[in-house]
Scaffold this motif. Structure first.
Motif, PDB file in Angstrom:
ATOM      1  N   GLN A  94      12.752   2.956  10.233  1.00 32.06           N
ATOM      2  CA  GLN A  94      11.980   2.938   8.941  1.00 32.06           C
ATOM      3  C   GLN A  94      13.082   3.480   7.620  1.00 32.06           C
ATOM      4  N   ALA A  95      13.549   4.254   7.355  1.00 32.74           N
ATOM      5  CA  ALA A  95      14.622   4.203   6.192  1.00 32.74           C
ATOM      6  C   ALA A  95      15.302   3.558   5.526  1.00 32.74           C
ATOM      7  N   HIS A  96      15.691   2.423   6.994  1.00 31.57           N
ATOM      8  CA  HIS A  96      15.907   1.094   6.166  1.00 31.57           C
ATOM      9  C   HIS A  96      15.301   0.052   6.087  1.00 31.57           C
ATOM     10  N   ALA A 102      11.724  -1.249  -1.138  1.00 25.14           N
ATOM     11  CA  ALA A 102      12.065  -1.262  -2.184  1.00 25.14           C
ATOM     12  C   ALA A 102      12.656  -1.211  -3.700  1.00 25.14           C
ATOM     13  N   SER A 103      14.253  -1.332  -2.304  1.00 20.44           N
ATOM     14  CA  SER A 103      15.091  -2.043  -3.912  1.00 20.44           C
ATOM     15  C   SER A 103      15.094  -3.003  -3.588  1.00 20.44           C
ATOM     16  N   ARG A 114      14.446 -10.271   6.011  1.00 25.41           N
ATOM     17  CA  ARG A 114      15.322 -10.052   5.628  1.00 25.41           C
ATOM     18  C   ARG A 114      15.966  -8.248   6.949  1.00 25.41           C
ATOM     19  N   VAL A 115      15.408  -8.354   7.213  1.00 24.19           N
ATOM     20  CA  VAL A 115      15.541  -7.226   8.708  1.00 24.19           C
ATOM     21  C   VAL A 115      15.539  -7.784   9.431  1.00 24.19           C
ATOM     22  N   GLU A 142       2.361   1.708  -6.384  1.00 21.97           N
ATOM     23  CA  GLU A 142       2.803   3.006  -6.293  1.00 21.97           C
ATOM     24  C   GLU A 142       3.419   3.193  -4.915  1.00 21.97           C
ATOM     25  N   ARG A 143       3.460   3.214  -4.408  1.00 18.59           N
ATOM     26  CA  ARG A 143       3.510   3.614  -2.578  1.00 18.59           C
ATOM     27  C   ARG A 143       5.349   3.977  -2.718  1.00 18.59           C
ATOM     28  N   ARG A 144       5.742   2.601  -2.750  1.00 17.77           N
ATOM     29  CA  ARG A 144       7.560   2.318  -2.513  1.00 17.77           C
ATOM     30  C   ARG A 144       8.310   2.643  -2.941  1.00 17.77           C
ATOM     31  N   ALA A 145       7.969   2.664  -4.117  1.00 20.15           N
ATOM     32  CA  ALA A 145       8.376   3.654  -5.927  1.00 20.15           C
ATOM     33  C   ALA A 145       8.403   4.914  -5.465  1.00 20.15           C
TER      34      ALA A 145
END
Length: 165
Positions: A94-96, A102-103, A114-115, A142-145
């Motif tokens: 999840q963090a990855h 986000a980035s 990408r993943v 706004e969620r991702r950021a």
């Protein structure tokens, strides 16, 4: 007043208990603390278990990683900090995915490429992350950021760089 020197094993165990308590208070794993102080999780485990005499450099590094001084950690006035309520943690996957999404700001199909997974898996993992981080109520744009900012503040991205997708 007791003038006898402390038992070596008892002293090492006490210092280890203090390090563990301070780490737990912050809600960190041994790997997360290790990432903050350039020590391995194994070295931290040995220190917490009183299995090794800590060279001063390692003790200084541990204290730096915990954001405290050695004198605070070793003081006779030190008291067990109250344990934080357990904050939900993200899985490394999840963090990855959150970090990549986000980035890059890419749409889900491109994040998935990408993943190395499907758009559906990316959507599901991001949705879980948003819920765990308490941002699912925010507008979609706004969620991702917001989730990435909270994950960064909580140190949830600390070990994600070593995660192999």
């Amino acid at each position: 007043m007791n003038t006898e020197p402390p038992d070596r094993e008892e002293l090492l165990a006490d210092i280890g208990d203090r390090i563990r308590a301070e780490r737990h208070t912050r809600g960190w794993t041994q790997a997360q603390l290790g990432a903050r102080c350039t020590l391995s999780a194994k070295a931290i485990a040995h220190a917490e278990n009183g299995q090794t005499s800590l060279p001063l450099y390692y003790l200084a590094e541990l204290c730096r990683g915990l954001g405290m001084t050695m004198s605070d950690l070793l003081s006779d006035d030190w008291v067990m900090p109250p344990r934080k309520s357990r904050e939900p943690a993200l899985t490394p996957r999840q963090a990855h995915i959150l970090r990549v999404a986000a980035s890059t700001g890419l749409p889900l199909p491109q994040v998935a490429a990408r993943v190395g997974t499907t758009r559906q898996v990316v959507a599901a993992r991001l949705s879980e992350a948003y819920r765990l981080l308490g941002v699912s109520h925010l507008p979609q744009g706004e969620r991702r950021a917001a989730a990435a900012r909270i994950a960064e503040e909580r140190g949830l991205f600390d070990t994600v760089d070593s995660y192999a997708a």
